[in-house]
Design a protein around this motif. Sequence first.
Motif, PDB file in Angstrom:
ATOM      1  N   ILE A 102      71.823  54.484 -83.043  1.00  0.00           N
ATOM      2  CA  ILE A 102      71.052  53.623 -82.144  1.00  0.00           C
ATOM      3  C   ILE A 102      72.026  52.833 -81.257  1.00  0.00           C
ATOM      4  O   ILE A 102      72.935  52.172 -81.776  1.00  0.00           O
ATOM      5  N   PRO A 103      71.876  52.886 -79.934  1.00  0.00           N
ATOM      6  CA  PRO A 103      72.802  52.173 -79.048  1.00  0.00           C
ATOM      7  C   PRO A 103      72.733  50.663 -79.245  1.00  0.00           C
ATOM      8  O   PRO A 103      71.719  50.122 -79.689  1.00  0.00           O
ATOM      9  N   GLU A 104      73.812  49.992 -78.870  1.00  0.00           N
ATOM     10  CA  GLU A 104      73.831  48.541 -78.896  1.00  0.00           C
ATOM     11  C   GLU A 104      73.219  47.956 -77.635  1.00  0.00           C
ATOM     12  O   GLU A 104      72.555  46.920 -77.681  1.00  0.00           O
ATOM     13  N   HIS A 105      73.421  48.609 -76.493  1.00  0.00           N
ATOM     14  CA  HIS A 105      72.922  48.073 -75.224  1.00  0.00           C
ATOM     15  C   HIS A 105      71.398  48.172 -75.186  1.00  0.00           C
ATOM     16  O   HIS A 105      70.803  49.142 -75.669  1.00  0.00           O
ATOM     17  N   LEU A 106      70.762  47.185 -74.588  1.00  0.00           N
ATOM     18  CA  LEU A 106      69.304  47.132 -74.560  1.00  0.00           C
ATOM     19  C   LEU A 106      68.699  48.358 -73.879  1.00  0.00           C
ATOM     20  O   LEU A 106      67.667  48.868 -74.328  1.00  0.00           O
ATOM     21  N   ASP A 107      69.309  48.861 -72.810  1.00  0.00           N
ATOM     22  CA  ASP A 107      68.760  50.037 -72.137  1.00  0.00           C
ATOM     23  C   ASP A 107      68.693  51.228 -73.096  1.00  0.00           C
ATOM     24  O   ASP A 107      67.720  51.991 -73.090  1.00  0.00           O
ATOM     25  N   GLY A 108      69.722  51.384 -73.907  1.00  0.00           N
ATOM     26  CA  GLY A 108      69.721  52.460 -74.887  1.00  0.00           C
ATOM     27  C   GLY A 108      68.683  52.258 -75.970  1.00  0.00           C
ATOM     28  O   GLY A 108      68.012  53.204 -76.393  1.00  0.00           O
ATOM     29  N   ARG A 109      68.557  51.017 -76.428  1.00  0.00           N
ATOM     30  CA  ARG A 109      67.557  50.748 -77.473  1.00  0.00           C
ATOM     31  C   ARG A 109      66.129  50.901 -76.933  1.00  0.00           C
ATOM     32  O   ARG A 109      65.230  51.333 -77.653  1.00  0.00           O
ATOM     33  N   LEU A 110      65.917  50.549 -75.670  1.00  0.00           N
ATOM     34  CA  LEU A 110      64.611  50.796 -75.064  1.00  0.00           C
ATOM     35  C   LEU A 110      64.265  52.279 -75.129  1.00  0.00           C
ATOM     36  O   LEU A 110      63.148  52.666 -75.486  1.00  0.00           O
ATOM     37  N   GLY A 111      65.242  53.135 -74.798  1.00  0.00           N
ATOM     38  CA  GLY A 111      64.995  54.562 -74.872  1.00  0.00           C
ATOM     39  C   GLY A 111      64.773  55.048 -76.290  1.00  0.00           C
ATOM     40  O   GLY A 111      63.996  55.978 -76.523  1.00  0.00           O
ATOM     41  N   HIS A 112      65.451  54.417 -77.246  1.00  0.00           N
ATOM     42  CA  HIS A 112      65.273  54.807 -78.647  1.00  0.00           C
ATOM     43  C   HIS A 112      63.874  54.471 -79.142  1.00  0.00           C
ATOM     44  O   HIS A 112      63.257  55.260 -79.871  1.00  0.00           O
ATOM     45  N   TYR A 113      63.354  53.319 -78.756  1.00  0.00           N
ATOM     46  CA  TYR A 113      62.089  52.840 -79.302  1.00  0.00           C
ATOM     47  C   TYR A 113      60.875  53.158 -78.419  1.00  0.00           C
ATOM     48  O   TYR A 113      59.736  52.990 -78.872  1.00  0.00           O
ATOM     49  N   ALA A 114      61.080  53.607 -77.186  1.00  0.00           N
ATOM     50  CA  ALA A 114      59.960  53.939 -76.299  1.00  0.00           C
ATOM     51  C   ALA A 114      59.679  55.430 -76.360  1.00  0.00           C
ATOM     52  O   ALA A 114      60.603  56.245 -76.341  1.00  0.00           O
ATOM     53  N   LEU A 115      58.401  55.801 -76.414  1.00  0.00           N
ATOM     54  CA  LEU A 115      58.067  57.221 -76.378  1.00  0.00           C
ATOM     55  C   LEU A 115      57.648  57.681 -74.988  1.00  0.00           C
ATOM     56  O   LEU A 115      57.504  58.876 -74.745  1.00  0.00           O
ATOM     57  N   SER A 116      57.440  56.734 -74.062  1.00  0.00           N
ATOM     58  CA  SER A 116      57.039  57.101 -72.705  1.00  0.00           C
ATOM     59  C   SER A 116      57.416  55.979 -71.745  1.00  0.00           C
ATOM     60  O   SER A 116      57.607  54.837 -72.160  1.00  0.00           O
ATOM     61  N   ALA A 117      57.497  56.321 -70.458  1.00  0.00           N
ATOM     62  CA  ALA A 117      57.914  55.351 -69.445  1.00  0.00           C
ATOM     63  C   ALA A 117      56.739  54.642 -68.798  1.00  0.00           C
ATOM     64  O   ALA A 117      56.916  53.879 -67.851  1.00  0.00           O
ATOM     65  N   ASP A 118      55.542  54.876 -69.300  1.00  0.00           N
ATOM     66  CA  ASP A 118      54.368  54.243 -68.694  1.00  0.00           C
ATOM     67  C   ASP A 118      54.230  52.782 -69.095  1.00  0.00           C
ATOM     68  O   ASP A 118      53.514  52.020 -68.435  1.00  0.00           O
ATOM     69  N   THR A 119      54.890  52.374 -70.178  1.00  0.00           N
ATOM     70  CA  THR A 119      54.613  51.086 -70.802  1.00  0.00           C
ATOM     71  C   THR A 119      55.822  50.169 -70.718  1.00  0.00           C
ATOM     72  O   THR A 119      56.860  50.440 -71.313  1.00  0.00           O
ATOM     73  N   SER A 120      55.672  49.077 -69.984  1.00  0.00           N
ATOM     74  CA  SER A 120      56.736  48.085 -69.887  1.00  0.00           C
ATOM     75  C   SER A 120      56.564  47.029 -70.977  1.00  0.00           C
ATOM     76  O   SER A 120      55.485  46.870 -71.554  1.00  0.00           O
ATOM     77  N   ILE A 121      57.658  46.311 -71.238  1.00  0.00           N
ATOM     78  CA  ILE A 121      57.604  45.123 -72.086  1.00  0.00           C
ATOM     79  C   ILE A 121      57.800  43.913 -71.177  1.00  0.00           C
ATOM     80  O   ILE A 121      58.733  43.865 -70.377  1.00  0.00           O
ATOM     81  N   CYS A 122      56.897  42.958 -71.275  1.00  0.00           N
ATOM     82  CA  CYS A 122      56.912  41.791 -70.403  1.00  0.00           C
ATOM     83  C   CYS A 122      56.661  40.541 -71.244  1.00  0.00           C
ATOM     84  O   CYS A 122      56.474  40.614 -72.463  1.00  0.00           O
ATOM     85  N   GLU A 123      56.648  39.416 -70.582  1.00  0.00           N
ATOM     86  CA  GLU A 123      56.332  38.164 -71.258  1.00  0.00           C
ATOM     87  C   GLU A 123      54.966  38.275 -71.937  1.00  0.00           C
ATOM     88  O   GLU A 123      54.011  38.798 -71.370  1.00  0.00           O
ATOM     89  N   GLY A 124      54.881  37.808 -73.175  1.00  0.00           N
ATOM     90  CA  GLY A 124      53.614  37.792 -73.897  1.00  0.00           C
ATOM     91  C   GLY A 124      53.295  39.066 -74.646  1.00  0.00           C
ATOM     92  O   GLY A 124      52.286  39.130 -75.358  1.00  0.00           O
ATOM     93  N   THR A 125      54.156  40.080 -74.546  1.00  0.00           N
ATOM     94  CA  THR A 125      53.847  41.356 -75.195  1.00  0.00           C
ATOM     95  C   THR A 125      53.783  41.207 -76.711  1.00  0.00           C
ATOM     96  O   THR A 125      52.815  41.639 -77.344  1.00  0.00           O
ATOM     97  N   ILE A 126      54.797  40.609 -77.317  1.00  0.00           N
ATOM     98  CA  ILE A 126      54.801  40.519 -78.775  1.00  0.00           C
ATOM     99  C   ILE A 126      53.697  39.595 -79.267  1.00  0.00           C
ATOM    100  O   ILE A 126      53.051  39.864 -80.290  1.00  0.00           O
ATOM    101  N   GLU A 127      53.417  38.530 -78.530  1.00  0.00           N
ATOM    102  CA  GLU A 127      52.348  37.615 -78.937  1.00  0.00           C
ATOM    103  C   GLU A 127      50.988  38.312 -78.907  1.00  0.00           C
ATOM    104  O   GLU A 127      50.166  38.145 -79.816  1.00  0.00           O
ATOM    105  N   SER A 128      50.744  39.108 -77.877  1.00  0.00           N
ATOM    106  CA  SER A 128      49.478  39.835 -77.792  1.00  0.00           C
ATOM    107  C   SER A 128      49.383  40.898 -78.883  1.00  0.00           C
ATOM    108  O   SER A 128      48.323  41.094 -79.480  1.00  0.00           O
ATOM    109  N   ALA A 129      50.484  41.587 -79.150  1.00  0.00           N
ATOM    110  CA  ALA A 129      50.481  42.611 -80.196  1.00  0.00           C
ATOM    111  C   ALA A 129      50.202  41.992 -81.561  1.00  0.00           C
ATOM    112  O   ALA A 129      49.473  42.568 -82.390  1.00  0.00           O
ATOM    113  N   GLN A 130      50.767  40.818 -81.815  1.00  0.00           N
ATOM    114  CA  GLN A 130      50.522  40.146 -83.093  1.00  0.00           C
ATOM    115  C   GLN A 130      49.065  39.703 -83.210  1.00  0.00           C
ATOM    116  O   GLN A 130      48.444  39.836 -84.274  1.00  0.00           O
TER     117      GLN A 130
END
Length: 346
Positions: A102-130
């Motif tokens: 797993i890469p250390e840089h955020l861009d690499g980790r985004l690719g590791h954890y994302a299955l598609s490019a349709d979905t961005s992470i923005c302010e409030g994402t984790i709060e809404s998911a919880q």
Amino acid sequence: MLTFHSAATQQRRARTELDGGVLVTPYECPERVDLVLERVRRTALGEVREPDDFGLEPVLAIHDRDYVDFLAGCWDEWQSLGRQGEAIAWIWPTRTMPGDVIPEHLDGRLGHYALSADTSICEGTIESAQASKDIALSAVRHSLTTGEPAFGLCRPPGHHAATDQFGGYCFFNNAAIAAQYALDHGLGRVAVLDIDFHHGNGTQQIFYERDDVLFLSLHGDPRQCFPYFLGHAEETGRGKGEGFNANYPLPPGTDFATWASALDDALARIRAAGCELLVVSLGVDAFENDPISEFKLTSDDFSEVGRRLAGLGLPTTFLLEGGYAVEEIGINVVNVLSGFEAGTAA
């Protein structure tokens, strides 16, 4: 029918989605919740209640800890890099780059954890998911303790979220978390029925080698429809899970008669499997006017869907997934729920 809802689900207000080579306003928007909630209240479906806070333990029963930590910290880390837009993956592990480290840089980790490019992470994402998973857990707990149906007005949706990947607007797999909660509280087998137009790839991946969850999905043929790489009829489970995964891929233009035949087969499998609870991944994007789907169900058809689900006679929890014809989403969702109640009373 009791509805669980939280205004916290609307904290996620993404501005960007990659669609057809351009960044557009996401189809999955906070207004979906407003319209469903307005219809629930207008039709006097039942009480609307705030969910309880269940913490992260039920999430970690399904999702990888490092993945959950990534979602919790991604937006702050993205901003710390001085990025102006929303966090979107742009490179992935592939067949020629397996991504074992797993890469250390955020861009690499985004690719590791994302299955598609349709979905961005923005302010409030984790709060809404919880908040969304708390809605799902409150709804399923109500069904378990009372035997009554419940509706979880979840946002973000969940069925594309795998053990350690997000995409398709999904971050925590609400249906999987609810099913696991039911098993952890005494049930022997749960059915998860996904009627969203798009295959519930995340739910399938999570339970594919298990026999305590029967997963069934009616969806657009993955040879032509998102998520493309999972959802074929030949995928029936593995190991202990063999025979406990059932996919019904259907072609573009599918009408209700054809779709309902697949539904009836799925219901027969649920009856035969001895399931004690039904969790419905309630996507209504099989609707004829949905902008990103290709089936031909009408609003009246969704009432019949509810009646057929009621025929199982099982405690049932409905959790909102997709549905992007925003003007009709409230009508279509509540038609399923009202149809279920009518079928229960018949």
